[in-house]
Design a protein around this motif. Structure first.
Motif, PDB file in Angstrom:
ATOM      1  N   ASN A 293       0.842  -1.199   0.000  1.00  0.00           N
ATOM      2  CA  ASN A 293       0.000   0.000   0.000  1.00  0.00           C
ATOM      3  C   ASN A 293       0.868   1.237   0.000  1.00  0.00           C
ATOM      4  O   ASN A 293       2.092   1.153   0.101  1.00  0.00           O
ATOM      5  N   LYS A 294       0.228   2.404  -0.101  1.00  0.00           N
ATOM      6  CA  LYS A 294       0.992   3.645  -0.254  1.00  0.00           C
ATOM      7  C   LYS A 294       1.875   3.939   0.948  1.00  0.00           C
ATOM      8  O   LYS A 294       2.969   4.488   0.813  1.00  0.00           O
ATOM      9  N   THR A 295       1.408   3.548   2.131  1.00  0.00           N
ATOM     10  CA  THR A 295       2.197   3.789   3.349  1.00  0.00           C
ATOM     11  C   THR A 295       3.481   2.965   3.317  1.00  0.00           C
ATOM     12  O   THR A 295       4.569   3.464   3.574  1.00  0.00           O
ATOM     13  N   THR A 296       3.334   1.682   2.956  1.00  0.00           N
ATOM     14  CA  THR A 296       4.506   0.800   2.852  1.00  0.00           C
ATOM     15  C   THR A 296       5.476   1.350   1.806  1.00  0.00           C
ATOM     16  O   THR A 296       6.685   1.393   2.024  1.00  0.00           O
ATOM     17  N   ASP A 297       4.920   1.757   0.680  1.00  0.00           N
ATOM     18  CA  ASP A 297       5.691   2.332  -0.411  1.00  0.00           C
ATOM     19  C   ASP A 297       6.526   3.513   0.072  1.00  0.00           C
ATOM     20  O   ASP A 297       7.719   3.617  -0.215  1.00  0.00           O
ATOM     21  N   LYS A 298       5.866   4.387   0.798  1.00  0.00           N
ATOM     22  CA  LYS A 298       6.518   5.596   1.306  1.00  0.00           C
ATOM     23  C   LYS A 298       7.682   5.229   2.228  1.00  0.00           C
ATOM     24  O   LYS A 298       8.765   5.814   2.175  1.00  0.00           O
ATOM     25  N   THR A 299       7.456   4.222   3.063  1.00  0.00           N
ATOM     26  CA  THR A 299       8.480   3.758   4.009  1.00  0.00           C
ATOM     27  C   THR A 299       9.685   3.190   3.266  1.00  0.00           C
ATOM     28  O   THR A 299      10.844   3.496   3.582  1.00  0.00           O
ATOM     29  N   ILE A 300       9.410   2.359   2.258  1.00  0.00           N
ATOM     30  CA  ILE A 300      10.507   1.733   1.499  1.00  0.00           C
ATOM     31  C   ILE A 300      11.312   2.796   0.746  1.00  0.00           C
ATOM     32  O   ILE A 300      12.542   2.760   0.734  1.00  0.00           O
ATOM     33  N   LEU A 301      10.611   3.741   0.114  1.00  0.00           N
ATOM     34  CA  LEU A 301      11.312   4.810  -0.626  1.00  0.00           C
ATOM     35  C   LEU A 301      12.170   5.653   0.318  1.00  0.00           C
ATOM     36  O   LEU A 301      13.277   6.069  -0.046  1.00  0.00           O
ATOM     37  N   LYS A 302      11.659   5.855   1.519  1.00  0.00           N
ATOM     38  CA  LYS A 302      12.428   6.609   2.534  1.00  0.00           C
ATOM     39  C   LYS A 302      13.709   5.840   2.887  1.00  0.00           C
ATOM     40  O   LYS A 302      14.789   6.414   3.009  1.00  0.00           O
TER      41      LYS A 302
ATOM     42  N   GLN B 265       6.717  -8.049  -6.160  1.00  0.00           N
ATOM     43  CA  GLN B 265       5.768  -7.560  -5.153  1.00  0.00           C
ATOM     44  C   GLN B 265       5.905  -6.062  -4.871  1.00  0.00           C
ATOM     45  O   GLN B 265       5.065  -5.473  -4.189  1.00  0.00           O
ATOM     46  N   TYR B 266       6.949  -5.440  -5.415  1.00  0.00           N
ATOM     47  CA  TYR B 266       7.171  -4.012  -5.151  1.00  0.00           C
ATOM     48  C   TYR B 266       6.572  -3.133  -6.244  1.00  0.00           C
ATOM     49  O   TYR B 266       6.430  -3.556  -7.393  1.00  0.00           O
TER      50      TYR B 266
END
Length: 216
Positions: A3-12, A38-39
């Motif tokens: 989800n977008k939250t996970t995405d944001k965390t990984i990009l960070k 999965q990403y």
């Protein structure tokens, strides 16, 4: 799919790794894992870019992942194609042998439908030609054609390949000097004229030095 939250965390996390160059060597496996299906495409794009930069410094550590990175040359997403091209260019700058199996596919990227990918193609080839100019001696026609590309940014960058080659293998550029002069004098875009003039100047300078050395 994250989800977008996970995405944001990984990009960070990937941005933090980007800044922490001292630990790049040990972070390569973690970054390469982000190329998995999965990403999200944003995460994969960032991972490809970072792996290219890591490969410039630690090519042998990137080697196990190069095929996976090169597979994105054929992806439907133009951002991933662009990043794959860029990454191979950076790795090839340091170790040309690692990108040889994908070189023909890389050369095909000059015909990509997206301007950003064709621009990345020129940039990647300049990177590789910096230390392996011999790869491009018989391919300069392709870059000459790109000076007339429909994309403005491609047209601006294409003459830079002649500057890179002119500095290293000036005899390969010599047959193009007259044709390049037409662009340097008459092209409607000022930066195309400037870049073409620069390529001509550096090639003539190195040719002159080389001829002078031969006569001594």
């Amino acid at each position: 799919m994250p989800n977008k939250t996970t995405d944001k965390t990984i990009l960070k996390e990937l941005r933090a790794i980007t800044k922490d160059k001292a630990n790049w060597k040990t972070a390569i496996d973690d970054v390469a894992a982000k190329l998995g299906k999965q990403y999200s495409e944003d995460v994969k794009a960032k991972a490809l870019w970072l792996l290219g930069e890591m490969g410039l410094h630690y090519p042998s550590h990137i080697q196990p992942y190069i095929k996976q990175m090169a597979d994105y040359l054929r992806d439907d997403n133009p951002k991933l194609r662009e990043r794959s091209v860029n990454a191979l260019g950076r790795i090839g700058r340091t170790d040309k042998t690692l990108i040889l199996p994908y070189f023909d596919t890389l050369m095909d990227m000059r015909c990509d439908t997206e301007e950003a990918v064709r621009l990345a193609f020129v940039w990647a080839c300049e990177n590789i030609a910096t230390n392996a100019p011999e790869f491009f001696c018989d391919k300069l026609d392709l870059f000459y054609a790109l000076i007339s590309d429909k994309g403005e940014r491609v047209r601006i960058e294409a003459p830079e390949m002649f500057r890179v080659m002119g500095k290293r293998l000036p005899y390969s550029v010599e047959p193009y000097l007259k044709k390049l002069e037409r662009f340097s004098e008459h092209d409607p875009h000022p930066v195309v004229r400037i870049h073409t003039s620069g390529a001509i100047r550096i090639t003539k300078k190195v040719l002159e030095k080389s001829k002078h050395a031969a006569n001594e």
